[in-house]
Each structure stands twice: as C-alpha cells, then as structure tokens.
Design an enzyme around this catalytic site. Structure first.
Site, mmCIF file in Angstrom:
data_model
loop_
_atom_site.group_PDB
_atom_site.id
_atom_site.type_symbol
_atom_site.label_atom_id
_atom_site.label_comp_id
_atom_site.label_asym_id
_atom_site.label_seq_id
_atom_site.Cartn_x
_atom_site.Cartn_y
_atom_site.Cartn_z
ATOM 1 C CE LYS A 130 -4.163 -1.850 1.807
ATOM 2 N NZ LYS A 130 -3.869 -3.261 1.606
ATOM 3 C CG ASP B 269 -2.901 -3.927 -1.955
ATOM 4 O OD1 ASP B 269 -3.041 -4.835 -3.177
ATOM 5 O OD2 ASP B 269 -2.856 -4.308 -0.973
ATOM 6 C CG MET B 270 -7.184 1.669 -5.919
ATOM 7 S SD MET B 270 -5.979 2.828 -6.441
ATOM 8 C CE MET B 270 -5.573 2.540 -8.068
ATOM 9 C CD GLN C 45 -10.695 1.258 -5.367
ATOM 10 O OE1 GLN C 45 -10.873 2.319 -5.983
ATOM 11 N NE2 GLN C 45 -10.232 0.970 -4.197
ATOM 12 N NE ARG D 223 -5.156 -7.934 -6.228
ATOM 13 C CZ ARG D 223 -4.445 -7.261 -5.168
ATOM 14 N NH1 ARG D 223 -5.000 -6.317 -4.544
ATOM 15 N NH2 ARG D 223 -3.512 -7.806 -4.873
ATOM 16 C CB ALA E 164 -12.516 -2.594 0.125
ATOM 17 C CE LYS F 68 -23.491 -7.044 -4.014
ATOM 18 N NZ LYS F 68 -22.348 -7.302 -4.678
ATOM 19 C CB THR G 277 -14.686 -10.946 -7.394
ATOM 20 O OG1 THR G 277 -15.911 -10.905 -6.822
ATOM 21 C CG2 THR G 277 -14.787 -12.279 -8.448
HETATM 22 C C1 LIG Z 1 -7.433 -10.575 -3.871
HETATM 23 C C2 LIG Z 1 -8.031 -9.448 -3.432
HETATM 24 C C3 LIG Z 1 -7.456 -8.464 -3.347
HETATM 25 C C4 LIG Z 1 -8.127 -6.956 -3.156
HETATM 26 N N1 LIG Z 1 -7.561 -6.035 -3.298
HETATM 27 C C5 LIG Z 1 -8.107 -4.761 -2.840
HETATM 28 C C6 LIG Z 1 -7.601 -3.446 -3.219
HETATM 29 O O1 LIG Z 1 -6.424 -3.409 -3.509
HETATM 30 N N2 LIG Z 1 -8.308 -2.351 -3.306
HETATM 31 C C7 LIG Z 1 -9.782 -2.469 -2.832
HETATM 32 O O2 LIG Z 1 -10.418 -1.540 -2.746
HETATM 33 N N3 LIG Z 1 -10.438 -3.710 -2.544
HETATM 34 C C8 LIG Z 1 -9.654 -4.845 -2.731
HETATM 35 N N4 LIG Z 1 -10.254 -5.942 -2.550
HETATM 36 C C9 LIG Z 1 -11.431 -6.014 -1.818
HETATM 37 C C10 LIG Z 1 -12.680 -5.817 -2.871
HETATM 38 O O3 LIG Z 1 -12.826 -4.548 -3.336
HETATM 39 C C11 LIG Z 1 -14.198 -6.331 -2.434
HETATM 40 O O4 LIG Z 1 -14.472 -5.481 -1.245
HETATM 41 C C12 LIG Z 1 -14.079 -7.829 -1.802
HETATM 42 O O5 LIG Z 1 -13.477 -8.633 -2.727
HETATM 43 C C13 LIG Z 1 -15.489 -8.235 -1.624
HETATM 44 O O6 LIG Z 1 -16.457 -8.283 -2.773
HETATM 45 P P1 LIG Z 1 -16.567 -9.290 -3.639
HETATM 46 O O7 LIG Z 1 -15.937 -9.204 -5.085
HETATM 47 O O8 LIG Z 1 -16.180 -10.794 -3.406
HETATM 48 O O9 LIG Z 1 -18.115 -9.461 -4.108
HETATM 49 P P2 LIG Z 1 -19.180 -9.240 -3.079
HETATM 50 O O10 LIG Z 1 -20.559 -9.064 -3.675
HETATM 51 O O11 LIG Z 1 -18.932 -8.229 -2.026
HETATM 52 O O12 LIG Z 1 -19.377 -10.606 -2.371
HETATM 53 C C14 LIG Z 1 -19.691 -11.866 -3.044
HETATM 54 C C15 LIG Z 1 -19.713 -13.015 -1.848
HETATM 55 O O13 LIG Z 1 -18.537 -13.222 -1.576
HETATM 56 C C16 LIG Z 1 -18.422 -13.726 -0.020
HETATM 57 N N5 LIG Z 1 -17.791 -12.539 0.560
HETATM 58 C C17 LIG Z 1 -17.447 -11.282 0.068
HETATM 59 N N6 LIG Z 1 -16.609 -10.667 1.110
HETATM 60 C C18 LIG Z 1 -16.934 -11.506 2.243
HETATM 61 C C19 LIG Z 1 -16.267 -11.265 3.652
HETATM 62 N N7 LIG Z 1 -15.879 -10.209 3.875
HETATM 63 N N8 LIG Z 1 -16.390 -12.390 4.545
HETATM 64 C C20 LIG Z 1 -17.148 -13.327 4.164
HETATM 65 N N9 LIG Z 1 -17.402 -13.611 2.855
HETATM 66 C C21 LIG Z 1 -17.255 -12.644 1.975
HETATM 67 C C22 LIG Z 1 -19.890 -13.773 -0.007
HETATM 68 O O14 LIG Z 1 -20.494 -15.012 0.112
HETATM 69 C C23 LIG Z 1 -20.651 -12.713 -0.776
HETATM 70 O O15 LIG Z 1 -22.128 -13.045 -1.013
HETATM 71 C C24 LIG Z 1 -9.503 -7.156 -2.930
HETATM 72 C C25 LIG Z 1 -10.033 -8.481 -3.155
HETATM 73 C C26 LIG Z 1 -9.504 -9.410 -3.167
HETATM 74 C C27 LIG Z 1 -10.246 -10.762 -3.451
#
Ligand SMILES: Cc1cc2nc3c(=O)[nH]c(=O)nc-3n(C[C@H](O)[C@H](O)[C@H](O)COP(=O)(O)OP(=O)(O)OC[C@H]3O[C@@H](n4cnc5c(N)ncnc54)[C@H](O)[C@@H]3O)c2cc1C
Length: 313
Positions: free
Chosen positions: A98, A132-133, A169, A190, A195, A207, A232
């Site tokens: 970061k 990371d973003m 993002q 990526r 988040a 969403k 994701t």
């Molecule tokens: C490898 C990786 C790197 C990332 N790097 C960054 C970054 O650099 N900057 C940034 O802003 N964000 C980052 N993120 C976070 C990302 O932005 C999302 O906030 C996060 O991945 C949740 O979104 P989703 O795509 O899983 O979809 P969602 O629609 O949020 O979730 C889909 C499903 O995944 C499961 N799930 C999701 N989150 C959780 C949780 N916390 N606990 C349990 N189950 C969960 C649930 O079953 C949910 O229904 C990263 C995510 C990943 C996987």
C-alpha cells in the site's frame, strides 16, 4: 446494501468501536480468520499450506497511512526482507503493498524512493509487486506512480508484464478510462469491486451498477489485459469470466482468479481442480484493525456473528 456497508465503515472509525474490537477476544478471534498471523513466520506457514493445495499467494504486511518517514522506510526494508524470504524458500508468492504505508501521505518523493527500493529487490528476484488501490483520494497518485514505475523498471526483470502492476475498482465511474490506459501500457491489473467508503460523486451508489461495471471491465481485461487478476468471491462473476474466456479462446493460463485469505476456501479449491490459476491474498501483522473492518463491512453477517457471541458470554 452499500449504504449499510458505508455505515459500518464509518462506525469502524469511532474510537470506542476500535477499542472494543481490538480488546475483545472475539475481535482477535475474528481477525484470526482473515489474517494469517502476527509475523512473517506465521504468514510463510500459511503460504506453504496454500502452495501445497496448488494455490499461489500475494503477501501483505498489514499497515497503512503512515505520516512518519522512518516508519515508511522501515516498511520498505521489511518488504525487501519478505522478498528475500520468498526467494530463499522458493514459495509461489508475490507481494502487495500500500503506497500510504510507504509514505504517500508524506510526499510522492518519499513514497517513490521507498517503492523504488522495493522494486529493485523484486527485480533481482523476479518477483511481481502489486500496488494495492486505496480510497479514491489515492487513485490518481497510485495510477500515476504505477505508470511511471512500470516504464522505469521495464526490462529489468523477466516478470510477465513487468515487475509492477496495480488494482482498479469497479465501483468508481472513472475505472473504464483507467483500464484503457493501463491496458495500453501493458500493465498488469487486478480487478476488484472496491472496499472503501466513497461518495456518489465518484462511485456507483448501487451494488447492481458496481457488479455490472465489474462484468464489463472483466471482459476488457480478459480480451486485452496482461495476465489480469479477477479478484472476487462473487460466483456469478467468476462463472461469467470462465464463460467469456471459453467463448473467446482465452486459455486459463492467461489470467488468474484471486480471493482473500479465509474467504470461500471451497471455491478456491474448486477452481484449482478445474485447472485455473488461483492466488490468495494473505495479510499478516499486528495492524489488522482497518483490514478487518473492511471485511466486516463487506459482510455484516461476520459482525453479527461476533456481536451475538459477545452478548452470549
Ligand atoms: C485478492 C483481492 C485483493 C483485493 N485488493 C483490493 C484493493 O487493492 N483495493 C480495494 O479497494 N479492494 C480490494 N479487494 C476487496 C474488494 O474490493 C471487495 O471489497 C471484496 O473482494 C468483496 O467483494 P466481492 O468481489 O467478493 O463481492 P461481494 O458481492 O461483496 O461478495 C460476493 C460473495 O463473496 C463472499 N464474501 C465477500 N466478502 C466477504 C467477507 N468479507 N467475508 C465473508 N464472505 C465474503 C460472500 O459469499 C458474498 O456473497 C480485494 C479483494 C480480493 C479478493
């Protein structure tokens, strides 16, 4: 849903909430689900276990937003030690950093000096580094520094697409334009949903739109990106990526799926069995609170679980 998430991210910044979660054993137990341990030894044990299951790793030493130049320089030295350890053990791992942990809040010059120090070591070991973003206040500098460093370190490693890449993002309106520029420069991306708590002036408030934008962006990245990372846990979007790749003859070796440590282990393993590259993001360290609060906000059920157990005691 996004409103609830924003509310939780706001609540997480209230000192009393911070103290409750960090002091309470259940808070620490919850952190244990998403964080691989307090130190590099614990993180490397998690890496070895994931590698054994055919899963690659990106290591993150937790920490963000320092305003102390010595702390930022120490973080850079720490990441070099992590790179040395990955190289020495032959682990299938790279690193995620970061920029605010490396001094971006102090100044771009300080941050650049630290990131260059990390990238020089990464080139020596041929290990990829992901920037990371963070929140939207950092989007512009993160992308600017990524383009600059990608050009500066071109040809200095044999890493596919160069030693440095970044994250976009789908929640931000600007991201389609950013992806076009990253793809044009051959920079590894990526793709995530995002988040951080963002205002409707910069990010989709619904969403549905975040997910739909993700779908469109993953098409662009699969078609034209350099080894894109589809990050994701959303099965619908993962299925869409698989369908699109098959339809356009894009071999599984040309991209990877990424997930977070402690989330959807079943899905990680299924994708490996189906022949896809899977990488898990493994955070470790003592500064886990901001990371944990983002994971809680994504899935309020996590928080409800902690609170109901706390009340029962
Ligand atoms: C490898 C990786 C790197 C990332 N790097 C960054 C970054 O650099 N900057 C940034 O802003 N964000 C980052 N993120 C976070 C990302 O932005 C999302 O906030 C996060 O991945 C949740 O979104 P989703 O795509 O899983 O979809 P969602 O629609 O949020 O979730 C889909 C499903 O995944 C499961 N799930 C999701 N989150 C959780 C949780 N916390 N606990 C349990 N189950 C969960 C649930 O079953 C949910 O229904 C990263 C995510 C990943 C996987």
């Amino acid at each position: 849903m996004l409103m609830l998430r924003n509310l939780m991210l706001t609540a997480a910044n209230v000192p009393v909430v911070h103290d409750f979660v960090t002091d309470h054993p259940l808070g620490r137990q919850m952190a244990g689900r998403f964080v691989a341990g307090q130190d590099l030894d614990a993180a490397m044990a998690a890496v070895a276990e994931l590698n054994r299951r055919g899963i690659q790793v990106s290591l993150d030493h937790l920490g963000e937003n320092t305003s102390n130049a010595e702390e930022a320089a120490a973080t850079a030295r720490d990441y070099v030690a992590i790179l040395d350890r990955i190289a020495a053990t032959g682990a299938q791992a790279n690193i995620s950093i970061k920029l605010t942990a490396l001094g971006l809040d102090i100044g771009e010059d300080v941050c650049l000096r630290n990131v260059r120090f990390v990238l020089a070591a990464a080139c020596a070991h041929n290990i990829f580094v992901r920037l990371d973003m963070e929140g939207s206040a950092y989007t512009e500098p993160t992308l600017r520094l990524t383009h600059l460093l990608h050009a500066e370190f071109a040809g200095k490693s044999t890493v596919t697409g160069g030693v440095v890449g970044t994250v976009v993002q789908s929640m931000l309106y600007r991201t389609a334009d950013d992806v076009a520029q990253l793809v044009a420069d051959g920079i590894r991306v990526r793709l995530v949903k995002g988040a951080y708590r963002e205002p409707p002036s910069v990010a989709f408030p619904n969403k549905f739109d975040v997910d739909e934008n993700y779908r469109l962006l993953l098409h662009t990245l699969l078609r034209a990106g350099v080894y894109p990372a589809i990050a994701t846990h959303d099965e619908r979007l993962i299925t869409e990526a698989q369908r699109f790749a098959r339809q356009h003859d894009i071999a599984p070796a040309r991209f990877e799926f990424q997930m977070l440590y402690g989330i959807r282990r079943d899905l990680q393993e299924r994708l490996v069995q189906e022949g896809y590259n899977v990488r898990v993001y493994v955070p470790y360290g003592t500064q886990w609170y901001p990371y944990l609060s983002r994971r809680m906000a994504e899935r309020p059920a996590n928080l409800i679980f902690v609170m109901s157990n706390a009340l029962r005691k």
